[in-house]
Design a protein around this motif. Sequence first.
Motif, short mmCIF file in Angstrom:
data_model
loop_
_atom_site.label_atom_id
_atom_site.label_comp_id
_atom_site.label_asym_id
_atom_site.label_seq_id
_atom_site.Cartn_x
_atom_site.Cartn_y
_atom_site.Cartn_z
N MET A 258 0.85 -1.17 0.00
CA MET A 258 0.00 0.00 0.00
C MET A 258 0.89 1.23 0.00
SD MET A 258 -3.25 0.71 0.04
CE MET A 258 -3.83 -0.90 0.56
N ARG A 259 0.58 2.16 -0.85
CA ARG A 259 1.30 3.44 -0.88
C ARG A 259 0.34 4.53 -0.48
NH1 ARG A 259 5.08 2.79 -6.14
NH2 ARG A 259 6.60 1.42 -5.14
N LEU A 260 0.67 5.19 0.61
CA LEU A 260 -0.17 6.25 1.14
C LEU A 260 0.36 7.60 0.69
CD1 LEU A 260 -0.49 4.85 4.76
CD2 LEU A 260 -2.23 4.77 2.98
N PRO A 261 -0.54 8.57 0.51
CA PRO A 261 -0.08 9.91 0.14
C PRO A 261 0.55 10.61 1.34
CG PRO A 261 -2.45 9.92 0.47
CD PRO A 261 -2.00 8.49 0.61
N ILE A 262 1.11 11.77 1.10
CA ILE A 262 1.76 12.54 2.15
C ILE A 262 0.77 12.90 3.26
CG2 ILE A 262 2.79 14.78 2.65
CD1 ILE A 262 4.29 14.57 0.01
#
Length: 147
Positions: free
Chosen positions: A1-5
Amino acid sequence: MRLPIFIYGRGGSQFIPFLIKDANQTGVARYIEPGNFKYSVIHVDDAAELYIQALQNGKAGSIYHAVSESGITSKAITEAVARMLGCKVGSMSKEEAIQAWGIAVATFFSLNNQISCSKAEKELGWKPFVKTTMLEDIEHGSYKTVF
């Protein structure tokens, strides 16, 4: 999973409270000029739901981006903080930001970071369900009650 800033909601996040604390201390909600750095964001509840769907239905080794909104500018975030606190909005140069916040934080707030969640929508059928935008949450929601 890649989360935003920016992961927002429930009064959490590292960066929104940082801006609120800075504005409380200086009396001015500040952004780095020109204020048009754009971010993708997600509400913590939408991120949690995406994790669940990815665990239940995702393909092994897949990477999904978690996003509920894109294109939110650094100036718009600062303006929401200012409205919440009832203070002024002001800009500063990157050099001034480095002096005030340090190089790591100044660099962070002068990035463009936009991603797409189309793969998660297509492969998992995921859609964000939280209707409160990040700017609404800063101004009228969970951050107002915490700070």
